[in-house]
Design a protein around this motif. Sequence first.
Motif, PDB file in Angstrom:
ATOM      1  N   LEU B  42      15.953 -18.226  17.519  1.00 40.70           N
ATOM      2  CA  LEU B  42      14.562 -18.266  17.061  1.00 40.70           C
ATOM      3  C   LEU B  42      13.662 -18.943  18.084  1.00 40.70           C
ATOM      4  CD1 LEU B  42      12.341 -17.897  14.973  1.00 40.70           C
ATOM      5  CD2 LEU B  42      13.175 -19.947  13.802  1.00 40.70           C
ATOM      6  N   ARG B  46      10.020 -17.718  19.281  1.00 34.74           N
ATOM      7  CA  ARG B  46       8.921 -18.627  18.979  1.00 34.74           C
ATOM      8  C   ARG B  46       8.070 -18.871  20.232  1.00 34.74           C
ATOM      9  NH1 ARG B  46      10.167 -23.803  15.440  1.00 34.74           N
ATOM     10  NH2 ARG B  46       8.111 -24.730  15.408  1.00 34.74           N
ATOM     11  N   LEU B  83      12.391  -8.014   9.739  1.00 35.47           N
ATOM     12  CA  LEU B  83      11.663  -8.722   8.679  1.00 35.47           C
ATOM     13  C   LEU B  83      12.034 -10.202   8.595  1.00 35.47           C
ATOM     14  CD1 LEU B  83      11.672  -5.780   6.226  1.00 35.47           C
ATOM     15  CD2 LEU B  83       9.622  -7.082   6.756  1.00 35.47           C
ATOM     16  N   THR B  84      13.301 -10.519   8.856  1.00 31.11           N
ATOM     17  CA  THR B  84      13.688 -11.925   8.848  1.00 31.11           C
ATOM     18  C   THR B  84      13.082 -12.665  10.045  1.00 31.11           C
ATOM     19  OG1 THR B  84      15.766 -11.158   9.820  1.00 31.11           O
ATOM     20  CG2 THR B  84      15.815 -11.731   7.498  1.00 31.11           C
ATOM     21  N   LEU B  85      13.146 -12.035  11.221  1.00 30.50           N
ATOM     22  CA  LEU B  85      12.578 -12.698  12.402  1.00 30.50           C
ATOM     23  C   LEU B  85      11.076 -12.903  12.242  1.00 30.50           C
ATOM     24  CD1 LEU B  85      12.563 -13.872  15.211  1.00 30.50           C
ATOM     25  CD2 LEU B  85      12.697 -11.569  16.158  1.00 30.50           C
ATOM     26  N   SER B  87       9.368 -13.181   9.499  1.00 31.70           N
ATOM     27  CA  SER B  87       9.108 -14.210   8.485  1.00 31.70           C
ATOM     28  C   SER B  87       9.225 -15.596   9.100  1.00 31.70           C
ATOM     29  CB  SER B  87      10.082 -14.062   7.316  1.00 31.70           C
ATOM     30  OG  SER B  87       9.914 -12.809   6.687  1.00 31.70           O
ATOM     31  N   ALA B  88      10.221 -15.758   9.954  1.00 31.65           N
ATOM     32  CA  ALA B  88      10.367 -17.048  10.634  1.00 31.65           C
ATOM     33  C   ALA B  88       9.176 -17.295  11.561  1.00 31.65           C
ATOM     34  CB  ALA B  88      11.677 -17.087  11.413  1.00 31.65           C
ATOM     35  N   ALA B  90       6.242 -16.172  11.174  1.00 34.52           N
ATOM     36  CA  ALA B  90       5.051 -16.449  10.351  1.00 34.52           C
ATOM     37  C   ALA B  90       4.859 -17.950  10.195  1.00 34.52           C
ATOM     38  CB  ALA B  90       5.196 -15.794   8.974  1.00 34.52           C
ATOM     39  N   ALA B  91       5.996 -18.684  10.180  1.00 30.91           N
ATOM     40  CA  ALA B  91       5.921 -20.134  10.003  1.00 30.91           C
ATOM     41  C   ALA B  91       5.593 -20.862  11.300  1.00 30.91           C
ATOM     42  CB  ALA B  91       7.241 -20.657   9.431  1.00 30.91           C
ATOM     43  N   THR B  92       5.787 -20.196  12.441  1.00 30.41           N
ATOM     44  CA  THR B  92       5.565 -20.890  13.722  1.00 30.41           C
ATOM     45  C   THR B  92       4.255 -20.468  14.392  1.00 30.41           C
ATOM     46  OG1 THR B  92       6.630 -19.305  15.229  1.00 30.41           O
ATOM     47  CG2 THR B  92       8.080 -20.843  14.067  1.00 30.41           C
ATOM     48  N   LEU B 119       6.313 -10.782   3.095  1.00 32.83           N
ATOM     49  CA  LEU B 119       5.904 -11.181   4.451  1.00 32.83           C
ATOM     50  C   LEU B 119       4.389 -11.346   4.525  1.00 32.83           C
ATOM     51  CD1 LEU B 119       6.476 -11.721   7.467  1.00 32.83           C
ATOM     52  CD2 LEU B 119       6.392  -9.244   7.842  1.00 32.83           C
ATOM     53  N   HIS B 121       2.380 -12.287   2.117  1.00 33.46           N
ATOM     54  CA  HIS B 121       2.050 -13.576   1.488  1.00 33.46           C
ATOM     55  C   HIS B 121       2.398 -14.747   2.412  1.00 33.46           C
ATOM     56  CE1 HIS B 121       0.819 -12.614  -2.629  1.00 33.46           C
ATOM     57  NE2 HIS B 121       1.808 -11.749  -2.738  1.00 33.46           N
ATOM     58  N   ILE B 122       3.636 -14.707   2.911  1.00 29.77           N
ATOM     59  CA  ILE B 122       4.135 -15.825   3.730  1.00 29.77           C
ATOM     60  C   ILE B 122       3.255 -16.043   4.955  1.00 29.77           C
ATOM     61  CG2 ILE B 122       6.044 -16.438   5.279  1.00 29.77           C
ATOM     62  CD1 ILE B 122       7.938 -15.177   3.163  1.00 29.77           C
TER      63      ILE B 122
END
Lengths: 455, 455
Positions: B42, B46, B83-85, B87-88, B90-92, B119, B121-122
């Motif tokens: 990640l 990032r 989609l998982t990557l 989503s992660a 989205a937080a960074t 995704l 929403h997040i």
Amino acid sequence: MREIAVTDDARQIHLNLFLPTTGHHEASWRHRGARPGEIFSLSYYREIAAIAERGKFDSLFLSDHLAVGRNYEFGPGVHLEPLTLLSALAATTSRIGLIATASTSYTEPYNLARLFASLDHISEGRAGWNIVTSWSDAASGNFGRTERASHTERYARATEFVEVVTKLWDSWEDDAIVADRASGLFADRNRIHEVDHVGRYFKVKGALDVARSPQGYPVLLQAGSSVTGRAFAARYAEAIFTAQQDLAEAQAFYADVKTQARSYGRTPADIVILPGLGPIVGDTEAEAREIERELNEATIPQVGLRHIAARFDGADLSSYPLDGPVPLHALPRPDDVQGAKSRSQLIYDLIEREKSLTLRQLLWRLAGARGHGTVVGTPEQVADRILGWVDRNAADGFNIMPPYLPGSLADFVDKVVPILQDRGRFRRDYDGHTLRDHYGLRRPANRFTGSRLAS
Amino acid sequence: MREIAVTDDARQIHLNLFLPTTGHHEASWRHRGARPGEIFSLSYYREIAAIAERGKFDSLFLSDHLAVGRNYEFGPGVHLEPLTLLSALAATTSRIGLIATASTSYTEPYNLARLFASLDHISEGRAGWNIVTSWSDAASGNFGRTERASHTERYARATEFVEVVTKLWDSWEDDAIVADRASGLFADRNRIHEVDHVGRYFKVKGALDVARSPQGYPVLLQAGSSVTGRAFAARYAEAIFTAQQDLAEAQAFYADVKTQARSYGRTPADIVILPGLGPIVGDTEAEAREIERELNEATIPQVGLRHIAARFDGADLSSYPLDGPVPLHALPRPDDVQGAKSRSQLIYDLIEREKSLTLRQLLWRLAGARGHGTVVGTPEQVADRILGWVDRNAADGFNIMPPYLPGSLADFVDKVVPILQDRGRFRRDYDGHTLRDHYGLRRPANRFTGSRLAS
């Protein structure tokens, strides 16, 4: 019993946070400390995950239903999808395990295998999969099924599903990627394997398009407690979320699963058993009771009655007086129920055990954690309840179900966890990095590596 | 043409980062600046996302193949699930749009709808879905299909799929969640709708178990360029990733899609067209050429030949001399190809246009961006190429495909973006918050809200 579970007094316990939207109490969202307007905000879950990580929890866990919750008018019936939310939380946390529920009934093994392998990479080895077979009519209608599969059929499919998924997770051996710039060789084809699965339910060629993940496999979890469910858990589960209210029953379940595991060539330590527990913590017992009373009085009887109906194939108790006795005769026997048998049994047993319960009291008993155990008291009392069950071989730790969020989680972390730590029973900091490290589980061997070296 | 596209000189351009593992050049991973050992970390993505966000890119985009890449021995053929990557990420990140490719052929509409809504929403409204129908045999084998569906069949399924998914995204109206603590009403049932879809391919009851997301729908993107693909894009796509090497052809495509959009009641501004562009930037043209030469010389001819075979139904050119002419006669005509017709056509056209190309030169031409446009030069030259196409109504911006990561993205951001900004053609900072804001797209109305109010 010594072989079945270590009874060492210093045995370390495990704590998982079961993380719903606003909390586990049926009326959680109406509590003044709840934040129902934030259930789709990452910042809200980020705050909750940070509290759990401050409390050194092993993991946090999201359930899933593939349909709008039946009581959506009177409480959150919608939620973020688990794998996307956990992937985002992987970026905001550093140690806590991240467990997503996913169904074997409404997805393809190849899709599920790569989602979880990817989460395991992104989180550097903190992923877990709570395997469910999905039993609701509501879910099946969203996937074009006119009738749901039988209990037996669902587990047969789940068994093949898990076999395919683990094979896919092995398809790239750990050292398959070479990335040798000089020679131009990126991956070693001898260490990459097509799975070539042809079974009753699935046909999958492979290999997976994600390299083997840090934990080899994400940790496998399960929650089924029926006879079939237990056998499945004894064979595959590395941790079990179970629902037990009664110590003797919990001990019987614990012994049964750990014994059954042997018949699959596993040891008792290969399975971590975590009953659900909804803790209401007060500085005094009276304060805790007051929090409970306030939450119970905010419930809507219709919601509780619908929960019972759902557990008992639609049985309708709404014409019975709330302050009269529980009409047990109006419920089908758990053995005849098609859905989640174990939960129906648990409610049935509770009614039989406590014959003086009124219908309203039953609804309140179930409102706290939907049939899971609850404990209401001081931090010391809650810690005693937790260690008491662990010391009596009824649990390896608990699946903590805070009545409302983030308040009751923070209470637990700030007041109960320090007691568990002072008693030498819970980590003061993380020792390891992966979820397997936290739960004390081995990293699975790769089925292909051995056979390649032997040939 | 004025009606079809605004020719205002100050027209703002859009930039998307097409983000693969180590870069778009076939030999990217062998470059000394590449980091092939980090493609499952990640932290690596990032860092790349942060560079793109520093460069004020509208969005970043992940492709997907549902199978191991055919040249996995000689370059990354595995990758994190999109989609998982995202989503992660989205937080960074805080502003950049996050676009995932997902297939309509190997998943269920209910699953896909909730993943993307989640995704959105997040990320607080930054999600996009690149709709693909998947054409590879490799993918179909991973999902139990013995033969892949025809081109026409795949688009018929995709059309119904998009109809179901958008209906699910509308199933909770924007204000369906009331969360009124006092009355105990959480959601207004009049604003929640079962979709009750029964079609040729799908049967879905609904409603979705995720509330309507910040953008209403994630932005819909498409990349198909065949006749069927264009019609699909003109009807549904809000942004198009296209592959064009020739200005005149790009202009024709641009005009065609924007004109076709009218027949679906849309305006030209409703679709943002972004051709792919692989930029190699040097402080001098010679330096840029040197970077290109170094990358091309690190390619492995076998890899390029397999790419051609894959585009042309298995045509094998490996027996022809690399430094001899391209054996055009050994390739089937693009009209006869079953797979991605538009990419075969593009390669075919290139060979016909530049008759003096040797086979090795052709492989090198395709190595940079697999048939997409490339530009090699100084920052000014790259900026000129970008604005030249936008000003001539061939593009609304570009899908930037850095040859290796993160180095060539950083070069583009640090050297080319400031020129585009100085010329008043690209944002110096984000104005809006959502991907729709960045692309200048409207938030879709909810189909149910209008009919509810009218009834």
